[in-house]
Design an enzyme around this catalytic site. Sequence first.
Site, PDB file in Angstrom:
ATOM      1  N   GLY A   9       0.832  -1.314  -0.066  1.00  0.00           N
ATOM      2  CA  GLY A   9       0.095  -0.061  -0.042  1.00  0.00           C
ATOM      3  C   GLY A   9       0.767   1.210  -0.085  1.00  0.00           C
ATOM      4  CB  ALA A  63      -6.740  -0.255   6.015  1.00  0.00           C
ATOM      5  CE1 TYR A  64     -13.547  -2.337   0.230  1.00  0.00           C
ATOM      6  CE2 TYR A  64     -13.812  -0.165   0.985  1.00  0.00           C
ATOM      7  CZ  TYR A  64     -13.954  -0.923   0.129  1.00  0.00           C
ATOM      8  OH  TYR A  64     -14.938  -0.627  -0.998  1.00  0.00           O
ATOM      9  CB  THR A  65      -7.860   3.038   1.835  1.00  0.00           C
ATOM     10  OG1 THR A  65      -7.363   2.304   0.931  1.00  0.00           O
ATOM     11  CG2 THR A  65      -7.146   2.673   3.072  1.00  0.00           C
ATOM     12  CB  THR A 104      -8.670   7.146   9.500  1.00  0.00           C
ATOM     13  OG1 THR A 104      -9.243   8.025   8.876  1.00  0.00           O
ATOM     14  CG2 THR A 104      -9.876   6.259   9.930  1.00  0.00           C
ATOM     15  CG  ASP A 105      -8.834  12.471   9.156  1.00  0.00           C
ATOM     16  OD1 ASP A 105      -8.869  11.112   8.657  1.00  0.00           O
ATOM     17  OD2 ASP A 105      -9.166  13.380   8.580  1.00  0.00           O
ATOM     18  CE1 TYR A 128     -10.870   3.582   5.639  1.00  0.00           C
ATOM     19  CE2 TYR A 128     -11.258   5.951   6.161  1.00  0.00           C
ATOM     20  CZ  TYR A 128     -10.305   4.778   6.139  1.00  0.00           C
ATOM     21  OH  TYR A 128      -9.042   5.157   6.252  1.00  0.00           O
ATOM     22  CE  LYS A 132      -8.446   2.447   9.603  1.00  0.00           C
ATOM     23  NZ  LYS A 132      -7.403   1.374   8.974  1.00  0.00           N
ATOM     24  CD1 TRP A 153      -7.551  14.788   5.299  1.00  0.00           C
ATOM     25  CD2 TRP A 153      -6.846  16.583   4.257  1.00  0.00           C
ATOM     26  NE1 TRP A 153      -8.446  15.485   5.364  1.00  0.00           N
ATOM     27  CE2 TRP A 153      -8.311  16.800   4.855  1.00  0.00           C
ATOM     28  CE3 TRP A 153      -6.134  17.614   3.611  1.00  0.00           C
ATOM     29  CZ2 TRP A 153      -8.975  17.976   4.633  1.00  0.00           C
ATOM     30  CZ3 TRP A 153      -6.960  18.965   3.670  1.00  0.00           C
ATOM     31  CH2 TRP A 153      -8.220  18.814   3.811  1.00  0.00           C
TER      32      TRP A 153
END
Length: 297
Positions: A9, A63-65, A104-105, A128, A132, A153
């Site tokens: 990734g 991850a699945y992003t 993640t944010d 998503y 997470k 980001w």
Amino acid sequence: MIWLVGNKGMLGRELELLLKEKSIDFVGTDKEVSITDLNILYEFSDSITKKNKKIRWIINCAAYTMVDKAEDETSLCYDINVFGPQNLAKLACDLDASLIHISTDYVFSGDTDSPYSEENPKAPCCVYGSSKSEGEDLVLSLCKNSLIIRTAWLYGRYGHNFVYTMLKLMNQKDHLNVVDDQVGSPTWTKDLANVIITIISKAEIHYGIYHYTNEGQCSWFEFSKEIYRLGVTYGIIKNQCEIRPIKTSEYKTKAKRPLYSVLSKEKIKRVYRIDIPHWKLSLQKFLEEIKRDGEVL
Ligand SMILES: NC(=O)c1ccc[n+]([C@@H]2O[C@H](COP(=O)([O-])OP(=O)(O)OC[C@H]3O[C@@H](n4cnc5c(N)ncnc54)[C@H](OP(=O)(O)O)[C@@H]3O)[C@@H](O)[C@H]2O)c1
């Protein structure tokens, strides 16, 4: 040794390069050793143990992003982002290894205007983000030696991301509309990868949740203006392109995104004594690298 999970990734590839550069003993895996299958994970870790190697750290960058697609592929997204980290946490506990898990944010709602600390309540506004968030909870409950790093980001050399998309479009179009009412902190994968190595190299580890992004904040519009300015400066953009601010309501996406997702980095700076570069400086270094390597966009 280190087991780098998700080594193909965007962040994983950056980390892999750094581990090689620093001659740190590691093994990297991606989808071929799926984190959704606990048996496969055990088989892989057994194969390492048989070589008389001890896994001390598992770093999970897998991850699945796909934020919008997740709204339709909820089950796949949960398999990878919830049960994947759950499996890795169980394994880390069994192996007496430590786990770094990237989050993640998007675990936050974005309905605020001051930076989120690690203690702020979570309230994700899309599939998503929810996946997470649940992944985080399972990691923390199953593995006491776990460290969660929430970031945001991300951009870097090894994946599709906003900076590459903008550079390409700015070379093709005479104008671009970019959202100006979503605020966050752009973050270079190279900076994050360096921080991860700094943490695992410390003699004393303080587990728990940490926030890490580059310093400063901006909207996607402000981010794209800086990409354009630097792109022209370095001769990467040869086209004239006007960048126009628009509202989120004018740019429909399947998944809702947090409007304000700036993360406070006070904890990671205090505990691990790190200096964090401003996003503008890191973006400049990133474009310098692209220019230096003559990368074709
Ligand atoms: N990108 C961002 O802006 C951003 C922002 C905040 C947080 N994060 C977090 O940062 C971390 C790294 O993100 P990234 O952008 O580097 O992600 P990425 O480029 O999508 O990389 C994730 C890697 O995981 C692999 N993977 C998917 N399913 C897997 C499975 N079942 N088993 C093993 N590997 C699997 C992917 O393979 P395929 O590509 O073949 O599916 C891919 O190589 C993630 O935890 C993400 O949630 C990212």
